[in-house]
Design a protein around this motif. Structure first.
Motif, PDB file in Angstrom:
ATOM      1  N   UNK A 443       0.874  -1.181   0.000  1.00 23.37           N
ATOM      2  CA  UNK A 443       0.000   0.000   0.000  1.00 23.37           C
ATOM      3  C   UNK A 443       0.900   1.216   0.000  1.00 23.37           C
ATOM      4  N   UNK A 444       0.530   2.243  -0.773  1.00 17.85           N
ATOM      5  CA  UNK A 444       1.470   3.352  -0.918  1.00 17.85           C
ATOM      6  C   UNK A 444       0.778   4.634  -1.368  1.00 17.85           C
ATOM      7  N   UNK A 445       1.445   5.736  -1.074  1.00 15.73           N
ATOM      8  CA  UNK A 445       0.980   7.074  -1.415  1.00 15.73           C
ATOM      9  C   UNK A 445       1.177   7.361  -2.892  1.00 15.73           C
ATOM     10  N   UNK A 446       0.167   7.985  -3.501  1.00 13.15           N
ATOM     11  CA  UNK A 446       0.334   8.623  -4.789  1.00 13.15           C
ATOM     12  C   UNK A 446      -0.470   9.918  -4.800  1.00 13.15           C
ATOM     13  N   UNK A 447      -0.064  10.813  -5.678  1.00 13.21           N
ATOM     14  CA  UNK A 447      -0.836  12.015  -5.945  1.00 13.21           C
ATOM     15  C   UNK A 447      -1.069  12.103  -7.434  1.00 13.21           C
ATOM     16  N   UNK A 448      -1.958  12.944  -7.852  1.00 16.54           N
ATOM     17  CA  UNK A 448      -2.280  13.044  -9.277  1.00 16.54           C
ATOM     18  C   UNK A 448      -2.423  14.500  -9.673  1.00 16.54           C
ATOM     19  N   UNK A 449      -1.698  14.872 -10.709  1.00 13.15           N
ATOM     20  CA  UNK A 449      -1.802  16.195 -11.302  1.00 13.15           C
ATOM     21  C   UNK A 449      -2.384  15.999 -12.695  1.00 13.15           C
ATOM     22  N   UNK A 450      -3.571  16.482 -12.966  1.00 14.33           N
ATOM     23  CA  UNK A 450      -4.289  16.099 -14.186  1.00 14.33           C
ATOM     24  C   UNK A 450      -3.577  16.516 -15.465  1.00 14.33           C
ATOM     25  N   UNK A 451      -3.738  15.672 -16.483  1.00 11.40           N
ATOM     26  CA  UNK A 451      -3.189  15.948 -17.796  1.00 11.40           C
ATOM     27  C   UNK A 451      -4.129  16.831 -18.610  1.00 11.40           C
TER      28      UNK A 451
END
Length: 548
Positions: A443-451
């Motif tokens: 289990x792990x952290x991610x973030x998302x910056x939209x394309x």
């Protein structure tokens, strides 16, 4: 094509904070010149950008992260792009781009295009670009965005015909402006493997607003304006730009205060931003934002995952459900991020068409808060022995300096129930990006910056088969719905499908999204144009900036 209007996006999404400093008297600030040395920051010298972000690779086929894409936006050409201050795509190095049949999208290139090395940029390079994206299909690359691409044809040197698998694709034009879209030089890049950064820089394989003059990996990049760029962004206002990479946000803040850099883009801590808001030499300007943060579960290696000890899909789901029940989003947003982030109960952030909040109803207390009794009941019903040992990973350098505090709080939220024992671990981003797709992290952290500003960009990369997460989530019904929504021209029908997808994924919990938030730029008063640059469909480009 269905898009979200800029007005609606500004009104509904969390804001970007643009912090403007009053520097010392004109001519006294010292920046960095094209060789990395000192320069006069107010006398027309090179513009200096500071960031704690990291580059994974300059090869567009091998990276799908904000730090790498920030560089690509400066140096590579796109068929379609977003002009400053707009979320909508327009032809960039293309002269025209349109559907000529339900499954054919035809692009006509501008004549006489060249790369900075003098090579002609033709339809052959475009075909090469997309063929290699699909062929390489790198685990950290954006090839999953090209799920609807069947083939690429080149009737002549300036014409490109994309044949699509499904008709009426509502998002394909946006995808051409995404990380899958930078056009590369077939005389420099390898067709079936990633090309090293040194070869790309030495080959001057650039045709965007800028070329790279000097490249010191994750230390310094020096850019120079490309006089031959013919795209929608226009002539670069600043002829030379340097980007300095920081390992510590406190050093970035110090250099801002001392006038050593002109713009800081990603990331200062929430505490630093809160402190700067009270500084009478600082101006804070709000703009649009679409970043989200979430926990990703690896369906193979998570507790009771398909390849873990005691594999049991019902128990694995119960573990994910219990995590969703125990996360207190409001506490994270206020305690760690001082309100610069807001709680997120969905997969599509508020402000985009089709956003709903299924996680609020399904998990916790039903109103957005945590519920330990509900988490306990979910685990007991599945026969899970508690406490569950959960290895939880986060990046200590990619998502801002507050990530440590953020995940320490999440650990506390999970453990105080007595239902989990959390082994919290951290890794720097360059290694992290490799490990997470190699099943190293349960289990792990991610973030998302939209394309691009469409709900599809929060669904396709995550939940389509062979998705970017590479977490072994595979639901045929969800997969089919994603493909269906992308090819549904009727806006109301498409919105209903987007809502249905979110409901189904919320029941599976491939990820647990918990925050929606802002990007932050810190800008010296001698720099103009930053607001428009940050407004450009969540992208950040240097070409709109100028020094007064």
């Amino acid at each position: 094509m269905t898009t979200v209007s800029r007005k609606r996006l500004l009104a509904a999404t969390a804001g970007i904070a643009v912090v403007t400093f009053t520097l010392t008297a004109c001519g006294s600030g010292s920046g960095t010149n094209e060789d990395g040395g000192s320069s006069n920051a107010s006398a027309g010298g090179a513009l200096t950008i500071g960031t704690t972000d990291k580059v994974t690779t300059l090869d567009p086929a091998g990276s799908y992260d904000n730090g790498s894409f920030a560089v690509m936006n400066q140096v590579f050409p796109f068929l379609l792009n977003t002009p400053y201050g707009s979320p909508d795509v327009e032809p960039d190095i293309a002269e025209s781009a349109e559907f000529t049949a339900p499954t054919e999208y035809t692009v006509k290139l501008k004549p006489g295009l060249k790369f900075a090395n003098g090579h002609d940029l033709t339809s052959s390079d475009v075909k090469f670009t997309f063929d290699r994206q699909v062929a390489i299909n790198d685990e950290n690359g954006p090839a999953s965005l090209l799920y609807n691409l069947e083939s690429v044809a080149t009737p002549d040197e300036t014409t490109v015909v994309f044949t699509l698998k499904s008709p009426d694709d509502q998002v394909f034009p946006q995808i051409l402006s995404s990380p899958a879209g930078p056009i590369v030089d077939e005389e420099v890049f390898a067709a079936d493997a990633l090309t090293p950064d040194a070869d790309i820089v030495a080959g001057k394989a650039f045709a965007g607003q800028y070329s790279i003059a000097k490249y010191d990996f994750n230390n310094l990049i020096s850019y120079e304006a490309n006089p031959d760029y013919q795209g929608v962004l226009g002539e670069a206002k600043t002829p030379k730009v340097n980007t300095k990479y920081y390992t510590d946000a406190s050093n970035l803040k110090l250099d801002i205060q001392e006038g050593n850099i002109d713009v800081a883009f990603r990331s200062l801590s929430a505490t630093d931003i809160d402190d700067l808001r009270g500084n009478d030499k600082v101006k804070v300007v709000d703009g649009p934002g679409g970043e989200i943060r979430y926990i990703t579960f690896n369906f193979d290696s998570q507790p009771y995952g398909a390849k873990a000890d005691g594999a049991d899909p019902a128990k694995a789901l119960a573990v994910r459900q219990a995590v969703a029940d125990l996360i207190d989003r409001e506490e994270i947003a206020t305690q760690v991020y001082k309100g610069t982030y807001t709680p997120l109960y969905s997969y599509v952030p508020a402000g985009l068409t089709g956003a709903v909040e299924p996680l609020k109803e399904l998990y916790g207390d039903g109103q957005g808060g945590a519920d330990a009794d509900k988490a306990k009941a979910a685990l007991e019903a599945a026969g899970v022995t508690v406490p569950v040992v959960l290895d939880l990973q986060y990046s200590n350098d990619h998502y801002g300096p507050s990530s440590g505090e953020e995940y320490a709080l999440i650990k506390d939220q999970l453990e105080k129930s007595g239902l989990f024992t959390v082994n919290l671990q951290t890794t720097e981003w360059v290694q992290y990006a490799k490990d997470r797709t190699a099943d190293v992290y349960p289990a792990y952290q991610l973030g998302w910056f939209p394309d691009y500003s469409d709900a599809d960009n929060y669904l396709t990369p995550f939940f389509l088969q062979e998705n970017f997460l590479a977490n072994h989530y595979d639901d045929q019904e969800v997969n089919d719905l994603i493909l269906q929504q992308a090819a549904t021209p009727d806006a109301a029908a498409r919105t209903a499908l987007i809502e249905e997808i979110q409901e189904k994924v919320a029941a599976d919990l491939s990820t647990v999204p918990y925050l929606q938030g802002a990007q932050v730029a810190v800008v010296g008063t001698g720099v103009d144009g930053t607001e428009d640059t940050l407004d450009a469909s969540f992208k950040f480009r240097y070409g709109a900036l100028s020094k007064s």
